[in-house]
Each structure stands twice: as C-alpha cells, then as structure tokens.
Motif scaffolding. Structure first.
Motif, PDB file in Angstrom:
ATOM      1  N   VAL A   1       7.043 -10.448   0.059  1.00 53.86           N
ATOM      2  CA  VAL A   1       7.699  -9.481  -0.871  1.00 53.86           C
ATOM      3  C   VAL A   1       8.672  -8.765  -0.010  1.00 53.86           C
ATOM      4  CG1 VAL A   1       6.259  -9.843  -2.868  1.00 53.86           C
ATOM      5  CG2 VAL A   1       5.821  -7.847  -1.130  1.00 53.86           C
TER       6      VAL A   1
ATOM      7  N   THR B   1       1.478   0.605  -2.332  1.00 52.15           N
ATOM      8  CA  THR B   1       2.953   0.769  -2.913  1.00 52.15           C
ATOM      9  C   THR B   1       3.887   0.794  -2.006  1.00 52.15           C
ATOM     10  OG1 THR B   1       1.793   2.448  -4.435  1.00 52.15           O
ATOM     11  CG2 THR B   1       4.353   2.456  -4.258  1.00 52.15           C
TER      12      THR B   1
ATOM     13  N   MET C   1       8.455 -11.461  -5.942  1.00 51.42           N
ATOM     14  CA  MET C   1       8.151 -10.198  -5.828  1.00 51.42           C
ATOM     15  C   MET C   1       7.165 -10.147  -7.111  1.00 51.42           C
ATOM     16  SD  MET C   1      11.362  -7.821  -4.695  1.00 51.42           S
ATOM     17  CE  MET C   1      12.537  -8.792  -4.209  1.00 51.42           C
ATOM     18  N   GLU C   2       7.425 -10.458  -8.374  1.00 54.25           N
ATOM     19  CA  GLU C   2       6.710 -10.132  -9.751  1.00 54.25           C
ATOM     20  C   GLU C   2       5.399 -11.125  -9.618  1.00 54.25           C
ATOM     21  OE1 GLU C   2       9.743 -10.954 -12.677  1.00 54.25           O
ATOM     22  OE2 GLU C   2      10.733  -8.783 -12.490  1.00 54.25           O
TER      23      GLU C   2
ATOM     24  N   MET D   1       3.127  -9.339  -6.703  1.00 50.83           N
ATOM     25  CA  MET D   1       2.404  -8.005  -6.997  1.00 50.83           C
ATOM     26  C   MET D   1       2.119  -7.779  -8.258  1.00 50.83           C
ATOM     27  SD  MET D   1       3.238  -7.001  -3.804  1.00 50.83           S
ATOM     28  CE  MET D   1       3.224  -5.122  -3.772  1.00 50.83           C
TER      29      MET D   1
ATOM     30  N   THR E   1       2.788  -4.873  -9.957  1.00 51.04           N
ATOM     31  CA  THR E   1       3.733  -4.311 -10.732  1.00 51.04           C
ATOM     32  C   THR E   1       4.891  -3.947  -9.965  1.00 51.04           C
ATOM     33  OG1 THR E   1       3.472  -1.964 -10.111  1.00 51.04           O
ATOM     34  CG2 THR E   1       2.479  -2.798 -12.147  1.00 51.04           C
ATOM     35  N   VAL E   2       6.263  -4.464 -10.308  1.00 47.31           N
ATOM     36  CA  VAL E   2       7.560  -4.325  -9.704  1.00 47.31           C
ATOM     37  C   VAL E   2       8.489  -3.680 -10.661  1.00 47.31           C
ATOM     38  CG1 VAL E   2       9.336  -5.569  -8.687  1.00 47.31           C
ATOM     39  CG2 VAL E   2       7.212  -6.467  -8.702  1.00 47.31           C
TER      40      VAL E   2
ATOM     41  N   MET F   1       6.970  -1.695  -5.438  1.00 44.16           N
ATOM     42  CA  MET F   1       6.114  -2.746  -5.736  1.00 44.16           C
ATOM     43  C   MET F   1       4.653  -2.142  -5.567  1.00 44.16           C
ATOM     44  SD  MET F   1       8.041  -5.829  -4.085  1.00 44.16           S
ATOM     45  CE  MET F   1       8.507  -4.729  -2.462  1.00 44.16           C
TER      46      MET F   1
ATOM     47  N   LYS G   1       0.299  -3.144  -5.265  1.00 37.11           N
ATOM     48  CA  LYS G   1      -0.558  -4.417  -5.277  1.00 37.11           C
ATOM     49  C   LYS G   1      -2.125  -3.708  -5.003  1.00 37.11           C
ATOM     50  CE  LYS G   1      -1.628  -8.986  -3.267  1.00 37.11           C
ATOM     51  NZ  LYS G   1      -1.386  -9.528  -4.553  1.00 37.11           N
TER      52      LYS G   1
END
Length: 148
Positions: free
Chosen positions: A45, A78, A115-116, A119, A121-122, A136, A138
């Motif tokens: 990412v 983050t 990325m979505e 992770m 949240t993006v 992002m 995780k």
C-alpha cells in the motif's frame, strides 16, 4: 512517554524513492512483529500510494515532495501519504477499479482498490491544485499473539 509512536518521512517525488519509502515504513512497523503477509500488505500500500503521488500528483516532476507519516497506537498502524500536487477532481471515480488517467502508461487503475483490500480503512482527501492525502489504517495481529 504516552501517546502513539510515530515517524515522518519526506522525500523528492522521484520514482527511485518509492522503494526507500516502502522499506522505511516496513522497518518502522516491524516493531509490532507483524506476520509476513501483514508486512507485505503494508509495503504494497505504501508503494501504491507513493507511486500515485509521483505519477499522478506530480506527473513525474522531480520538484515535488511526498510526505509519509506512520503511527503506531496499540496494535493499529496509521499511514498517511500526502502530496501537494495536482489533486484529484473526483475522488469517487478515481477509487473505482480500473480507473486511470494515464492509460498510455499501461497503468492498471487498481491502486486505490489494492489499498482498500489490504487495509482496514482508507480515506482520501483531495482537491484539484491542492494535492492529495491518503490515510490508511490496519490492525496488526502480532505473531507473538498467534503463538500465545
């Protein structure tokens, strides 16, 4: 010292700096003892977001600056990748799978989708002429927790 642990990294918008950014963030996140898959996800990412900044944000101009902030709070990482480049006219369209503004470069248009998927949240904040900020998050399932 309380609060999250963090790092900030700034570098020129040059393609050759993408690998450096990926490795630096991976080294920082390694303190959580992530699985190999989690570490690979993080590196991927970062690579996607930095490449987007360089290719789309600055259109490969080498005078731009890409800023990465990584923070660790408990078991959450983050990552923020930010540029002051061109910005995105319509973020929702840009996030659609296979959308690309550079088809002549054989870009896949899968950066935001990757990325979505990797992770938890993006979020993407962008405005034309003002740049783009991708954040992002995780949760890292430490290998130590897997064996206890």
């Amino acid at each position: 010292m309380s609060g999250p642990n963090f790092m900030t990294l700034q570098f020129a918008s040059r393609s050759e700096n993408e690998a450096f950014a990926r490795v630096a963030v991976a080294a920082f996140v390694s303190q959580l003892d992530p699985t190999l898959e989690e570490l690979t996800d993080i590196k991927t990412v970062v690579s996607e977001a930095v490449t987007n900044s360089i290719i789309h944000g600055y259109e490969e101009r080498m005078d731009g600056v890409v800023t990465i902030t990584a923070s660790i709070d408990g078991d959450r990482v983050t990552l923020t990748v930010e540029d002051n480049g061109n910005g995105i006219e319509d973020v929702e369209i840009a996030r659609e799978p296979l959308f690309t503004t550079k088809p002549e470069m054989e870009r896949s248009g899968m950066g935001f989708t990757i990325m979505e998927n990797f992770m938890d949240t993006v979020s993407v904040v962008s405005a034309p002429g003002e740049g783009t900020k991708v954040t992002m998050v995780k949760r890292i399932e430490s290998k130590k927790a897997l064996y206890n």
